[in-house]
Design a protein around this motif. Structure first.
Motif, PDB file in Angstrom:
ATOM      1  N   UNK A   1       0.893   6.520   6.659  1.00  0.00           N
ATOM      2  CA  UNK A   1       1.369   4.920   6.860  1.00  0.00           C
ATOM      3  C   UNK A   1       0.316   4.083   7.319  1.00  0.00           C
ATOM      4  N   UNK A   2      -0.543   4.472   8.255  1.00  0.00           N
ATOM      5  CA  UNK A   2      -1.522   3.809   8.658  1.00  0.00           C
ATOM      6  C   UNK A   2      -2.525   3.425   7.778  1.00  0.00           C
ATOM      7  N   UNK A   3      -2.988   4.287   6.738  1.00  0.00           N
ATOM      8  CA  UNK A   3      -3.949   4.444   5.817  1.00  0.00           C
ATOM      9  C   UNK A   3      -3.544   3.337   4.609  1.00  0.00           C
ATOM     10  N   UNK A   4      -2.073   3.287   4.234  1.00  0.00           N
ATOM     11  CA  UNK A   4      -1.477   2.499   3.241  1.00  0.00           C
ATOM     12  C   UNK A   4      -1.474   1.048   3.687  1.00  0.00           C
ATOM     13  N   UNK A   5      -1.236   1.102   4.966  1.00  0.00           N
ATOM     14  CA  UNK A   5      -1.234  -0.596   5.577  1.00  0.00           C
ATOM     15  C   UNK A   5      -2.776  -1.052   5.798  1.00  0.00           C
TER      16      UNK A   5
ATOM     17  N   UNK B   1       0.101  -2.101  -4.648  1.00  0.00           N
ATOM     18  CA  UNK B   1       1.011  -2.972  -5.890  1.00  0.00           C
ATOM     19  C   UNK B   1       0.656  -4.221  -5.455  1.00  0.00           C
ATOM     20  N   UNK B   2       0.434  -5.256  -6.621  1.00  0.00           N
ATOM     21  CA  UNK B   2       0.029  -6.727  -6.497  1.00  0.00           C
ATOM     22  C   UNK B   2       1.287  -7.346  -7.430  1.00  0.00           C
TER      23      UNK B   2
ATOM     24  N   UNK C   1       0.832  -1.222  -0.004  1.00  0.00           N
ATOM     25  CA  UNK C   1       0.037  -0.020  -0.009  1.00  0.00           C
ATOM     26  C   UNK C   1       0.783   1.191   0.136  1.00  0.00           C
ATOM     27  N   UNK C   2       0.553   2.255  -0.812  1.00  0.00           N
ATOM     28  CA  UNK C   2       1.358   3.521  -0.907  1.00  0.00           C
ATOM     29  C   UNK C   2       0.180   4.563  -0.811  1.00  0.00           C
TER      30      UNK C   2
ATOM     31  N   UNK D   1       1.554  -5.164   3.103  1.00  0.00           N
ATOM     32  CA  UNK D   1       2.620  -4.045   3.687  1.00  0.00           C
ATOM     33  C   UNK D   1       2.144  -2.783   3.466  1.00  0.00           C
ATOM     34  N   UNK D   2       2.307  -1.906   4.405  1.00  0.00           N
ATOM     35  CA  UNK D   2       2.087  -0.419   4.060  1.00  0.00           C
ATOM     36  C   UNK D   2       3.498   0.293   4.005  1.00  0.00           C
TER      37      UNK D   2
END
Length: 447
Positions: free
Chosen positions: A392-396, A443-444, A380-381, A419-420
């Motif tokens: 960071x928390x939102x990406x995770x 990203x996958x 997650x980005x 992973x974030x």
């Protein structure tokens, strides 16, 4: 001395100072002075009797006074509930004679027999204080008791007659007299309707001179009184109440009562909301078969105790014997499914909730993961807008949200890693809107 009555009048006027002070210091705030909500201006007309006498100071220089018709009008501005400013006009006639024999036939100084004074006009500016209201526990009252006091000028023309001539002649030939005076009054006011009030009053006028009756006699200055009845008409829209009739104590009581009722309703609403939220939480935590998957998401309820299940609560396939590792070949079709899942993946703004438009491509990806046995890494980005810790928390959370959805569709959770990375790995410039949109991604990576 001739200024005794005038000094008494000035002392009575001074009594209004504490009343006005109390009105100004204790009557404050919108409950008392909400101008847009009340009517403040009014006009009045009245008629009554004029007499050259006053209860304090006695009569003038003749032994008998005669009541004569008088008339008046005023404009009033209500400043506070209990204090108003009123501009008064009074006109009419005053008369008297020496018919009451008090030994004056033996006094050579009483050379005059009668007088008649035309009060051409008198104008004064008065403070009017409401000292009492009836029906104290009601918002709108029906009766007021008021006192008034101020200062003004009177213009008049006295005519006198001697004991010998009998006929009236002008006291001051070729003109009238203008004198300063102090009016002191009291009255009752009745509210007949929102459009008209009945006004009953009595006012004493203490003149700064001894020429009102055309006769200088004795130590006191002249005075006259006016008792009247009239009508007062408030100005402005009838849907607005008159400020002078509002009861401040009752208004405050009603507003406090309304605030208490609103607070009670808010507390009841808050309690009902807490009960509803508690029920929703219990529903989400319920797990009847004890497989670790909430009944709300469990697609295979009733699994036996100790059974290993997937993310949807269904039993995992049992492995009877270890299989030799097989080589995983990723085809172009596999890569296309992954690209479609990435391209169609959308979240709610600022949240980790997946939009329904993304479900179809994610369902195909989950099916591929189950049948092909691939492992998947989700990264997650975010862009660099906002707090770095929250990004960071939102990406995770977004990576985890994708994982949970794939698991709910049957994918093996042990083969999916979420992973974030926050805003630390941009693929475009964060200085443009298009760049920031590219940086907000998941990203996958299959392997």
């Amino acid at each position: 001395m001739k200024n005794t009555s005038f000094l008494r009048a000035a002392c009575m006027l001074a009594l209004f100072t504490p009343l006005c002070s109390i009105a100004q210091t204790t009557v404050t705030g919108p409950i008392f002075t909400d101008g847009p909500g009340y009517r403040r201006f009014s006009v009045g007309v009245n008629g009554g009797l004029l007499a050259p006498v006053a209860p304090t100071g006695g009569s003038n220089d003749f032994t008998k006074w005669k009541a004569q018709p008088g008339y008046g009008a005023y404009v009033k501005w209500q400043i506070l509930h209990s204090l108003g400013i009123r501009a008064d006009y009074i006109g009419g006639k005053l008369a008297g004679n020496n018919d009451r024999k008090l030994g004056n036939e033996k006094e050579p100084n009483r050379r005059l027999n009668s007088f008649e004074t035309k009060l051409k006009w008198s104008g004064s500016l008065n403070a009017v204080v409401n000292v009492a209201t009836i029906n104290w526990m009601y918002r709108k009252n029906a009766l007021q008791i008021y006192l008034s006091g101020g200062a003004g000028l009177a213009n008049y023309s006295p005519k006198i007659s001697t004991q010998t001539s009998g006929g009236l002649y002008e006291y001051k030939r070729g003109g009238s007299i203008t004198e300063f005076y102090v009016p002191i009054g009291a009255g009752l006011k009745f509210k007949l309707s929102e459009a008209v009030n009945l006004d009953l009053g009595y006012t004493m006028h203490y003149v700064d001179g001894d020429n009102l009756d055309g006769f200088h006699f004795g130590p006191n200055k002249d005075k006259y009184s006016y008792g009247y009845a009239g009508l007062e008409f408030p100005l402005g829209p009838r849907n607005k109440p008159q400020l002078g009739w509002q009861n401040p104590a009752k208004v405050m009581y009603d507003e406090l009562k309304a605030q208490k009722a609103n607070l009670q309703r808010e507390l009841e609403t808050s309690h009902a909301e807490n009960v509803r939220l508690s029920a929703d939480v219990n529903k989400l935590l319920a797990d009847a078969d004890g497989d670790g998957v909430s009944d709300y998401f469990d697609k295979c309820p009733g699994t036996a105790a100790g059974t290993k299940v997937d993310g949807s609560g269904c039993e995992l396939p049992k492995v009877t014997e270890p299989k030799a590792p097989t080589q995983v070949i990723i085809t172009d079709e596999d890569r296309r499914i992954v690209r479609n899942a990435i391209q169609n993946l959308e979240f709610e703004t600022g949240k980790s909730s997946i939009k329904a438009t993304s479900y179809a491509s994610l369902d195909r990806l989950a099916e591929m993961l189950k049948t092909r046995g691939f492992s998947l890494k989700l990264g997650g980005h975010t862009d660099n807008v906002g707090n770095a810790t929250k990004n960071m928390a939102l990406s995770k959370d977004r990576a985890e949200s994708v994982k949970q959805y794939l698991v709910s569709q049957g994918a093996n959770p042990s083969k999916i890693e979420a992973v974030g990375y926050g805003a630390g790995q941009p693929i475009a410039s964060n200085k443009t809107k298009a760049g920031r949109q590219k940086n907000r991604r998941v990203e996958f990576t299959i392997y």
